[in-house]
Design a protein around this motif. Structure first.
Motif, PDB file in Angstrom:
ATOM      1  N   LEU A  54       0.811  -1.216   0.000  1.00 55.88           N
ATOM      2  CA  LEU A  54       0.000   0.000   0.000  1.00 55.88           C
ATOM      3  C   LEU A  54       0.845   1.267   0.000  1.00 55.88           C
ATOM      4  O   LEU A  54       0.333   2.358  -0.240  1.00 55.88           O
ATOM      5  N   SER A  55       2.152   1.134   0.228  1.00 60.22           N
ATOM      6  CA  SER A  55       3.020   2.315   0.235  1.00 60.22           C
ATOM      7  C   SER A  55       3.457   2.713  -1.174  1.00 60.22           C
ATOM      8  O   SER A  55       4.056   3.760  -1.371  1.00 60.22           O
ATOM      9  N   ILE A  56       3.153   1.887  -2.164  1.00 57.22           N
ATOM     10  CA  ILE A  56       3.487   2.179  -3.561  1.00 57.22           C
ATOM     11  C   ILE A  56       2.163   2.308  -4.312  1.00 57.22           C
ATOM     12  O   ILE A  56       1.442   1.317  -4.475  1.00 57.22           O
ATOM     13  N   PRO A  57       1.801   3.517  -4.734  1.00 57.88           N
ATOM     14  CA  PRO A  57       0.462   3.742  -5.295  1.00 57.88           C
ATOM     15  C   PRO A  57       0.039   2.777  -6.400  1.00 57.88           C
ATOM     16  O   PRO A  57      -1.080   2.250  -6.372  1.00 57.88           O
ATOM     17  N   SER A  58       0.889   2.518  -7.372  1.00 59.79           N
ATOM     18  CA  SER A  58       0.494   1.626  -8.469  1.00 59.79           C
ATOM     19  C   SER A  58       0.310   0.193  -7.974  1.00 59.79           C
ATOM     20  O   SER A  58      -0.583  -0.529  -8.423  1.00 59.79           O
ATOM     21  N   LYS A  59       1.139  -0.212  -7.027  1.00 63.88           N
ATOM     22  CA  LYS A  59       1.017  -1.558  -6.460  1.00 63.88           C
ATOM     23  C   LYS A  59      -0.254  -1.666  -5.613  1.00 63.88           C
ATOM     24  O   LYS A  59      -0.933  -2.688  -5.621  1.00 63.88           O
ATOM     25  N   ALA A  60      -0.572  -0.600  -4.897  1.00 62.04           N
ATOM     26  CA  ALA A  60      -1.785  -0.586  -4.072  1.00 62.04           C
ATOM     27  C   ALA A  60      -3.017  -0.729  -4.953  1.00 62.04           C
ATOM     28  O   ALA A  60      -3.920  -1.520  -4.656  1.00 62.04           O
ATOM     29  N   ALA A  61      -3.059   0.005  -6.055  1.00 61.03           N
ATOM     30  CA  ALA A  61      -4.208  -0.069  -6.959  1.00 61.03           C
ATOM     31  C   ALA A  61      -4.337  -1.475  -7.549  1.00 61.03           C
ATOM     32  O   ALA A  61      -5.438  -2.017  -7.660  1.00 61.03           O
ATOM     33  N   TYR A  62      -3.217  -2.065  -7.925  1.00 59.99           N
ATOM     34  CA  TYR A  62      -3.240  -3.418  -8.483  1.00 59.99           C
ATOM     35  C   TYR A  62      -3.740  -4.419  -7.436  1.00 59.99           C
ATOM     36  O   TYR A  62      -4.542  -5.291  -7.746  1.00 59.99           O
ATOM     37  N   ASN A  63      -3.254  -4.290  -6.194  1.00 59.50           N
ATOM     38  CA  ASN A  63      -3.677  -5.214  -5.138  1.00 59.50           C
ATOM     39  C   ASN A  63      -5.179  -5.136  -4.882  1.00 59.50           C
ATOM     40  O   ASN A  63      -5.831  -6.160  -4.654  1.00 59.50           O
ATOM     41  N   VAL A  64      -5.735  -3.934  -4.911  1.00 54.16           N
ATOM     42  CA  VAL A  64      -7.177  -3.780  -4.707  1.00 54.16           C
ATOM     43  C   VAL A  64      -7.937  -4.478  -5.837  1.00 54.16           C
ATOM     44  O   VAL A  64      -8.886  -5.236  -5.592  1.00 54.16           O
ATOM     45  N   ALA A  65      -7.499  -4.246  -7.075  1.00 58.26           N
ATOM     46  CA  ALA A  65      -8.169  -4.873  -8.223  1.00 58.26           C
ATOM     47  C   ALA A  65      -8.025  -6.393  -8.165  1.00 58.26           C
ATOM     48  O   ALA A  65      -8.983  -7.127  -8.420  1.00 58.26           O
ATOM     49  N   GLU A  66      -6.853  -6.871  -7.825  1.00 63.41           N
ATOM     50  CA  GLU A  66      -6.614  -8.310  -7.752  1.00 63.41           C
ATOM     51  C   GLU A  66      -7.451  -8.951  -6.640  1.00 63.41           C
ATOM     52  O   GLU A  66      -8.027 -10.021  -6.812  1.00 63.41           O
ATOM     53  N   PHE A  67      -7.538  -8.275  -5.500  1.00 56.66           N
ATOM     54  CA  PHE A  67      -8.368  -8.758  -4.401  1.00 56.66           C
ATOM     55  C   PHE A  67      -9.820  -8.884  -4.851  1.00 56.66           C
ATOM     56  O   PHE A  67     -10.483  -9.896  -4.598  1.00 56.66           O
TER      57      PHE A  67
END
Length: 85
Positions: A54-67
């Motif tokens: 969650l500290s890396i914006p693009s990774k956070a967005a991907y994790n939300v979509a993947e979840f």
């Protein structure tokens, strides 16, 4: 020796939640016992010198979509708490 599934999980992890929705069926199907092992993933990552996703914006967005994709596949509710993170 009895079959066991060791489940290392973090209460804050949405992916731990998803895994926990699937484990009982796997345990029944395989005749295994689930052994729950709570951990603090943030502490593990910090100790390893890694930043949380969650500290890396693009990774956070991907994790939300993947979840959300996995939750839909499993047919389980997928709503983040408005108080997290």
């Amino acid at each position: 020796m009895a079959k066991q599934i060791e489940f290392f999980y973090d209460y804050l992890s949405p992916f731990s939640y998803l895994a926990d929705t699937q484990l009982p069926a796997i345990a029944r199907r395989t005749g295994a016992e689930i052994v729950y092992r709570p951990i603090l993933m943030g502490a593990v990552m910090k100790n390893a010198g890694n930043a949380g996703p969650l500290s890396i914006p693009s990774k956070a967005a991907y994790n939300v979509a993947e979840f959300q994709r996995w939750a839909k596949r499993y047919g389980v509710p997928a709503q983040f708490s408005p108080y997290f993170p």
